[in-house]
Design a protein around this motif. Structure first.
Motif, PDB file in Angstrom:
ATOM      1  N   GLN A 262      26.979   8.297  24.944  1.00  0.00           N
ATOM      2  CA  GLN A 262      27.323   9.634  25.410  1.00  0.00           C
ATOM      3  C   GLN A 262      27.783   9.586  26.866  1.00  0.00           C
ATOM      4  OE1 GLN A 262      27.452  12.540  23.552  1.00  0.00           O
ATOM      5  NE2 GLN A 262      28.534  13.198  25.379  1.00  0.00           N
ATOM      6  N   SER A 263      27.114   8.789  27.668  1.00  0.00           N
ATOM      7  CA  SER A 263      27.507   8.651  29.071  1.00  0.00           C
ATOM      8  C   SER A 263      28.913   8.078  29.186  1.00  0.00           C
ATOM      9  CB  SER A 263      26.533   7.739  29.819  1.00  0.00           C
ATOM     10  OG  SER A 263      25.287   8.354  29.948  1.00  0.00           O
TER      11      SER A 263
ATOM     12  N   ARG B  22      22.297   7.308  24.268  1.00  0.00           N
ATOM     13  CA  ARG B  22      22.532   8.000  25.540  1.00  0.00           C
ATOM     14  C   ARG B  22      23.636   7.290  26.332  1.00  0.00           C
ATOM     15  NH1 ARG B  22      16.871   8.162  25.279  1.00  0.00           N
ATOM     16  NH2 ARG B  22      16.645   6.560  26.883  1.00  0.00           N
TER      17      ARG B  22
ATOM     18  N   GLU C 150      31.333   8.348  27.031  1.00  0.00           N
ATOM     19  CA  GLU C 150      32.271   9.422  26.678  1.00  0.00           C
ATOM     20  C   GLU C 150      32.462  10.379  27.850  1.00  0.00           C
ATOM     21  OE1 GLU C 150      31.663  11.548  22.991  1.00  0.00           O
ATOM     22  OE2 GLU C 150      30.789   9.744  22.090  1.00  0.00           O
ATOM     23  N   ASN C 151      31.365  10.740  28.498  1.00  0.00           N
ATOM     24  CA  ASN C 151      31.435  11.659  29.642  1.00  0.00           C
ATOM     25  C   ASN C 151      32.208  11.037  30.807  1.00  0.00           C
ATOM     26  OD1 ASN C 151      29.953  13.533  28.190  1.00  0.00           O
ATOM     27  ND2 ASN C 151      28.009  12.962  29.134  1.00  0.00           N
ATOM     28  N   PHE C 152      31.939   9.758  31.085  1.00  0.00           N
ATOM     29  CA  PHE C 152      32.669   9.066  32.141  1.00  0.00           C
ATOM     30  C   PHE C 152      34.161   9.040  31.836  1.00  0.00           C
ATOM     31  CE2 PHE C 152      28.710   6.344  33.153  1.00  0.00           C
ATOM     32  CZ  PHE C 152      28.375   7.128  34.239  1.00  0.00           C
ATOM     33  N   ARG C 153      34.518   8.788  30.592  1.00  0.00           N
ATOM     34  CA  ARG C 153      35.935   8.728  30.220  1.00  0.00           C
ATOM     35  C   ARG C 153      36.614  10.081  30.375  1.00  0.00           C
ATOM     36  NH1 ARG C 153      35.191   4.494  25.227  1.00  0.00           N
ATOM     37  NH2 ARG C 153      35.404   2.623  26.511  1.00  0.00           N
ATOM     38  N   GLU C 154      35.910  11.141  30.033  1.00  0.00           N
ATOM     39  CA  GLU C 154      36.461  12.482  30.223  1.00  0.00           C
ATOM     40  C   GLU C 154      36.660  12.772  31.708  1.00  0.00           C
ATOM     41  OE1 GLU C 154      37.641  14.807  28.072  1.00  0.00           O
ATOM     42  OE2 GLU C 154      37.383  13.215  26.583  1.00  0.00           O
ATOM     43  N   GLU C 155      35.682  12.414  32.493  1.00  0.00           N
ATOM     44  CA  GLU C 155      35.788  12.625  33.931  1.00  0.00           C
ATOM     45  C   GLU C 155      36.908  11.769  34.523  1.00  0.00           C
ATOM     46  OE1 GLU C 155      32.941  12.611  37.906  1.00  0.00           O
ATOM     47  OE2 GLU C 155      32.018  12.355  35.936  1.00  0.00           O
TER      48      GLU C 155
END
Length: 71
Positions: free
Chosen positions: A56-57, A53, A59-64
């Motif tokens: 995944q977080s 998890r 990855e999400n932070f990097r996209e944001e």
């Protein structure tokens, strides 16, 4: 009254979140490497699931972060 939407420091906050999450991930992996044979398989599984998890977080932070940097 609602606070105004101030995004000036979002990039900085996201970078901090990424660093903190990476540190927690590393610490959990070190813990598993050092004590994996001494803890229950259930606890080991829970730590591994939490690390997934965390990945995944991150990855999400990097996209944001990319989105915020492009504004």
């Amino acid at each position: 009254m609602a606070k105004p939407d101030n995004r000036a420091d979002n990039v900085e906050h996201l970078q901090e979140h990424i660093q903190n999450t990476l540190q927690n991930l590393d610490e959990a992996e070190e813990y598993l490497n050092e004590f994996g044979s001494e803890i229950s398989s259930e606890e080991s599984s829970q730590i591994q699931e939490k690390n997934e998890r965390r990945k995944q977080s991150i990855e999400n932070f990097r996209e944001e972060l990319k989105d915020e940097a492009n504004r």
